[in-house]
Design a protein around this motif. Sequence first.
Motif, PDB file in Angstrom:
ATOM      1  N   LEU A  28    -116.333  43.696  77.530  1.00  0.00           N
ATOM      2  CA  LEU A  28    -115.561  42.484  77.811  1.00  0.00           C
ATOM      3  C   LEU A  28    -114.541  42.202  76.709  1.00  0.00           C
ATOM      4  O   LEU A  28    -113.412  41.776  76.985  1.00  0.00           O
ATOM      5  CB  LEU A  28    -116.510  41.298  77.972  1.00  0.00           C
ATOM      6  N   ALA A  29    -114.930  42.440  75.457  1.00  0.00           N
ATOM      7  CA  ALA A  29    -114.013  42.205  74.345  1.00  0.00           C
ATOM      8  C   ALA A  29    -112.814  43.133  74.419  1.00  0.00           C
ATOM      9  O   ALA A  29    -111.661  42.710  74.230  1.00  0.00           O
ATOM     10  CB  ALA A  29    -114.742  42.369  73.014  1.00  0.00           C
ATOM     11  N   LEU A  30    -113.057  44.397  74.704  1.00  0.00           N
ATOM     12  CA  LEU A  30    -111.965  45.370  74.743  1.00  0.00           C
ATOM     13  C   LEU A  30    -111.096  45.222  75.986  1.00  0.00           C
ATOM     14  O   LEU A  30    -109.973  45.728  76.020  1.00  0.00           O
ATOM     15  CB  LEU A  30    -112.530  46.793  74.660  1.00  0.00           C
ATOM     16  N   ALA A  31    -111.609  44.530  76.997  1.00  0.00           N
ATOM     17  CA  ALA A  31    -110.813  44.276  78.199  1.00  0.00           C
ATOM     18  C   ALA A  31    -109.830  43.133  77.988  1.00  0.00           C
ATOM     19  O   ALA A  31    -108.876  42.971  78.764  1.00  0.00           O
ATOM     20  CB  ALA A  31    -111.728  43.958  79.382  1.00  0.00           C
ATOM     21  N   ALA A  32    -110.047  42.341  76.939  1.00  0.00           N
ATOM     22  CA  ALA A  32    -109.158  41.213  76.645  1.00  0.00           C
ATOM     23  C   ALA A  32    -107.863  41.723  76.017  1.00  0.00           C
ATOM     24  O   ALA A  32    -107.813  42.826  75.477  1.00  0.00           O
ATOM     25  CB  ALA A  32    -109.856  40.244  75.687  1.00  0.00           C
ATOM     26  N   PRO A  33    -106.780  40.919  76.069  1.00  0.00           N
ATOM     27  CA  PRO A  33    -105.553  41.297  75.342  1.00  0.00           C
ATOM     28  C   PRO A  33    -105.875  41.526  73.871  1.00  0.00           C
ATOM     29  O   PRO A  33    -106.730  40.836  73.306  1.00  0.00           O
ATOM     30  CB  PRO A  33    -104.653  40.073  75.541  1.00  0.00           C
ATOM     31  N   ARG A  34    -105.194  42.456  73.263  1.00  0.00           N
ATOM     32  CA  ARG A  34    -105.509  42.836  71.889  1.00  0.00           C
ATOM     33  C   ARG A  34    -105.486  41.639  70.935  1.00  0.00           C
ATOM     34  O   ARG A  34    -106.317  41.544  70.034  1.00  0.00           O
ATOM     35  CB  ARG A  34    -104.529  43.908  71.411  1.00  0.00           C
ATOM     36  N   ASP A  35    -104.537  40.715  71.156  1.00  0.00           N
ATOM     37  CA  ASP A  35    -104.423  39.579  70.242  1.00  0.00           C
ATOM     38  C   ASP A  35    -105.405  38.445  70.561  1.00  0.00           C
ATOM     39  O   ASP A  35    -105.389  37.404  69.916  1.00  0.00           O
ATOM     40  CB  ASP A  35    -102.994  39.036  70.223  1.00  0.00           C
ATOM     41  N   ARG A  36    -106.273  38.649  71.568  1.00  0.00           N
ATOM     42  CA  ARG A  36    -107.267  37.642  71.915  1.00  0.00           C
ATOM     43  C   ARG A  36    -108.692  38.175  71.788  1.00  0.00           C
ATOM     44  O   ARG A  36    -109.640  37.525  72.232  1.00  0.00           O
ATOM     45  CB  ARG A  36    -107.054  37.167  73.361  1.00  0.00           C
ATOM     46  N   ILE A  37    -108.847  39.340  71.176  1.00  0.00           N
ATOM     47  CA  ILE A  37    -110.167  39.947  71.075  1.00  0.00           C
ATOM     48  C   ILE A  37    -111.114  39.075  70.242  1.00  0.00           C
ATOM     49  O   ILE A  37    -112.285  38.877  70.597  1.00  0.00           O
ATOM     50  CB  ILE A  37    -110.068  41.371  70.497  1.00  0.00           C
ATOM     51  N   GLY A  38    -110.622  38.546  69.129  1.00  0.00           N
ATOM     52  CA  GLY A  38    -111.466  37.706  68.285  1.00  0.00           C
ATOM     53  C   GLY A  38    -111.986  36.495  69.036  1.00  0.00           C
ATOM     54  O   GLY A  38    -113.175  36.157  68.973  1.00  0.00           O
ATOM     55  N   GLU A  39    -111.085  35.819  69.756  1.00  0.00           N
ATOM     56  CA  GLU A  39    -111.498  34.653  70.529  1.00  0.00           C
ATOM     57  C   GLU A  39    -112.504  35.035  71.607  1.00  0.00           C
ATOM     58  O   GLU A  39    -113.459  34.301  71.865  1.00  0.00           O
ATOM     59  CB  GLU A  39    -110.274  34.000  71.166  1.00  0.00           C
ATOM     60  N   THR A  40    -112.286  36.181  72.242  1.00  0.00           N
ATOM     61  CA  THR A  40    -113.188  36.623  73.301  1.00  0.00           C
ATOM     62  C   THR A  40    -114.587  36.876  72.757  1.00  0.00           C
ATOM     63  O   THR A  40    -115.593  36.472  73.358  1.00  0.00           O
ATOM     64  CB  THR A  40    -112.640  37.895  73.963  1.00  0.00           C
ATOM     65  N   ILE A  41    -114.672  37.550  71.613  1.00  0.00           N
ATOM     66  CA  ILE A  41    -115.973  37.831  71.002  1.00  0.00           C
ATOM     67  C   ILE A  41    -116.695  36.535  70.684  1.00  0.00           C
ATOM     68  O   ILE A  41    -117.881  36.362  71.004  1.00  0.00           O
ATOM     69  CB  ILE A  41    -115.808  38.681  69.731  1.00  0.00           C
ATOM     70  N   VAL A  42    -116.005  35.600  70.052  1.00  0.00           N
ATOM     71  CA  VAL A  42    -116.633  34.337  69.659  1.00  0.00           C
ATOM     72  C   VAL A  42    -117.094  33.562  70.890  1.00  0.00           C
ATOM     73  O   VAL A  42    -118.203  33.019  70.918  1.00  0.00           O
ATOM     74  CB  VAL A  42    -115.667  33.490  68.810  1.00  0.00           C
TER      75      VAL A  42
END
Length: 210
Positions: free
Chosen positions: A82-96
Amino acid sequence: MSEGEAPKRGRRRKGTADARSAIVDAASAEFLANGYDATSMRAIARRAGVDPALVHHYFDDKASLFAAAVEAPLKPQELVKLALAAPRDRIGETIVRLVVEALDAPAARDRVRQLVRTALGHDFAARMLRQFIVREVLGRIAASLDVPDAELRATLAASQIVGLMVIRAGIRAEPLASAPIDVVVARVGPAVQWHLTGFGPVDTSEAPGE
């Protein structure tokens, strides 16, 4: 096996009711005895008294078995995907967001808190939790991003995530413990993003003590 021949002592065959439970129990014991990195699927099979193939029948890999042993509310491979499916600049937010949602889920809240509190009270358990998060979650994410210093980045990002877990679910320190998810994501997500993608390679050639 010929008719009338007894199965080997201590070996549980595929389909027996207690095989999966025995594997999870054995995994818990192995992880506690040896830590995450040093535990192997074969050692777990040996302790459970089953063939290694049976362990792989129930669990794809060591990470999924660890998640079952600690009753983790979110499987590591799902978080990575799921994290890697997010836009690269939103990976941190997705993980959190994924982590906090898992921490706050009513069905998982009590066991997550117990896991974190166990880690707080035992250095060995804390080290095992860090090893798991770095190797199976953030290490895989950082490696997939094709960035320099991937291992260091994963460790730094893990420091943010483990700290968040401890404060929000372990010691329940306010106001972070009850802060809305969107607020936590907005504050912590950029820090995780920065560790994973936001700075250049670190020169450790003249690190202190070398």
